[in-house]
Design an enzyme around this catalytic site. Structure first.
Site, PDB file in Angstrom:
ATOM      1  N   ARG A 107      -0.579 -45.329 -40.833  1.00 10.74           N
ATOM      2  CA  ARG A 107      -1.554 -44.251 -40.816  1.00 10.74           C
ATOM      3  C   ARG A 107      -1.573 -43.967 -39.049  1.00 10.74           C
ATOM      4  NH1 ARG A 107      -6.254 -43.440 -43.806  1.00 10.74           N
ATOM      5  NH2 ARG A 107      -8.264 -43.233 -42.708  1.00 10.74           N
ATOM      6  N   HIS A 134      -1.967 -36.102 -46.271  1.00 14.84           N
ATOM      7  CA  HIS A 134      -2.540 -37.185 -46.738  1.00 14.84           C
ATOM      8  C   HIS A 134      -1.881 -37.464 -48.300  1.00 14.84           C
ATOM      9  CE1 HIS A 134      -4.650 -40.778 -47.031  1.00 14.84           C
ATOM     10  NE2 HIS A 134      -5.888 -40.166 -46.884  1.00 14.84           N
ATOM     11  N   GLN A 137      -3.697 -39.855 -50.852  1.00 13.65           N
ATOM     12  CA  GLN A 137      -5.041 -39.626 -51.401  1.00 13.65           C
ATOM     13  C   GLN A 137      -4.986 -38.499 -52.497  1.00 13.65           C
ATOM     14  OE1 GLN A 137      -8.310 -40.336 -50.069  1.00 13.65           O
ATOM     15  NE2 GLN A 137      -8.750 -39.335 -52.134  1.00 13.65           N
ATOM     16  N   ASP A 225     -13.786 -31.812 -47.578  1.00 12.55           N
ATOM     17  CA  ASP A 225     -13.635 -32.879 -46.983  1.00 12.55           C
ATOM     18  C   ASP A 225     -14.832 -32.882 -45.542  1.00 12.55           C
ATOM     19  OD1 ASP A 225     -12.735 -35.267 -45.618  1.00 12.55           O
ATOM     20  OD2 ASP A 225     -10.574 -34.483 -45.264  1.00 12.55           O
ATOM     21  N   CYS A 264     -12.352 -37.269 -50.532  1.00 12.91           N
ATOM     22  CA  CYS A 264     -11.810 -38.507 -50.170  1.00 12.91           C
ATOM     23  C   CYS A 264     -12.674 -39.483 -49.587  1.00 12.91           C
ATOM     24  CB  CYS A 264     -10.724 -37.915 -49.437  1.00 12.91           C
ATOM     25  SG  CYS A 264     -10.953 -37.467 -47.765  1.00 12.91           S
ATOM     26  N   ARG A 292      -7.194 -44.846 -55.412  1.00 17.47           N
ATOM     27  CA  ARG A 292      -6.341 -45.024 -54.440  1.00 17.47           C
ATOM     28  C   ARG A 292      -5.581 -46.322 -54.723  1.00 17.47           C
ATOM     29  NH1 ARG A 292      -7.363 -43.304 -49.375  1.00 17.47           N
ATOM     30  NH2 ARG A 292      -5.441 -44.004 -48.826  1.00 17.47           N
TER      31      ARG A 292
END
Length: 307
Positions: A107, A134, A137, A225, A264, A292
């Site tokens: 990450r 991402h 996700q 988001d 998310c 996830r």
């Protein structure tokens, strides 16, 4: 070597296989305790290393639980606790970890760092998030939409807000899975132009504009988001530009009658989305968060060659 870095780099068949496997693994575990390993244990004897340059809740817990359910083990470290935090070359770290573990999830702050790590690695590398994309996700998001609304092909997804890394991965997946993506962002925070051009070359049904009302019209799913992501420094400018892009009940009503809402997480309630939407009957955010785990199990299984 099966790296999982960006969805645009994967074949459509591989993405489809990962999603199908995720659905199957989730269904097979119904009623099981969360610490019990899957019957086939594709991670048996394998160790996943996780490196975090950014704070994490869902990525950290879901990958940890995922590897345990696959029958393997995990080692977790923050980059500042490693020699990476003192300037060791990324390539050197990749070569060392390749001798000690079976896969690495990163990450990262900078997407290029993940790509450099993967180039030097002799084991699979998974992009757990970067400033450019991402992908983990988005597979969870698409899995959730399939669970509740059926096949993705022909569906319309509306992205509202900042044209960020999550938006980028929705663009990457559109040509692969056949959904239509309608994006509405302020001009200053538009999606990556290279991503849009690539999607167009691959015959993806991706439209980008600045009108949220046009984007949600007839949409089967609305996604947003946070307006300010980790690392962003233009807080005030973002709020001024993005305020008209809040997802509220009125905007949801302009979508298809059975439209669903995804985010998310973490969410800034009262900013990019209202409480009435995120806690309302159209919201699938808790299934999305759980998925996830299931999607990432299948990503890892794919990396290990089990799919």
């Amino acid at each position: 070597m099966r790296h999982f870095l960006d969805l645009w780099k994967l074949d459509a068949a591989d993405i489809r296989a990962i999603l199908d496997d995720a659905h199957a693994r989730k269904a097979a575990r119904k009623g099981w305790p969360k610490g019990k390993a899957d019957a086939d244990r594709p991670g048996d004897g394998r160790t996943l290393a996780m490196i975090f340059e950014k704070n994490s809740t869902r990525t950290r817990f879901s990958f940890d639980a995922a590897m345990r359910q696959l029958g393997g083990s995990v080692i977790i470290s923050n980059a500042v606790d490693m020699q990476l935090g003192r300037g060791e070359p990324i390539e050197d770290t990749a070569r060392v970890l390749s001798r000690m573990v079976d896969a690495v999830m990163i990450r990262a702050n900078v997407h290029e760092d993940i790509e450099r790590f993967a180039l030097a690695s002799t084991i699979p590398v998974v992009n757990g998030l970067s400033d450019k994309s991402h992908p983990c996700q988005i597979l969870a998001d698409l899995m959730t939409l399939e669970e509740h609304r059926g096949p993705l092909k022909g569906k319309t997804i509306a992205w509202i807000g900042d044209g960020n890394n999550v938006c980028a991965s929705f663009i990457h997946a559109a040509p692969k899975l056949g959904y239509r993506l309608k994006i509405a962002t302020p001009a200053i925070y538009h999606p990556d132009l290279v991503d849009l051009a690539r999607a167009a070359e691959q015959q993806g049904l991706v439209e980008a504009g600045d009108d949220p009302h046009e984007a949600v019209r007839g949409a089967d799913c609305i996604v947003t988001d946070t307006w300010v992501s980790m690392g962003d420094t233009d807080h005030d400018e973002r709020f001024e530009a993005l305020e008209p892009y809040q997802v509220d009940e009125a905007l949801m009503e302009e979508a298809a009658a059975n439209a669903v809402f995804l985010h998310c997480l973490p969410a800034h309630r009262g900013e990019e989305v209202t409480d009435a939407v995120i806690d309302g009957p159209q919201s699938l955010i808790w299934d999305e968060a759980e998925n996830r785990l299931h999607a990432q199990k299948s990503i890892l299984a794919w990396c290990f060659g089990a799919i």
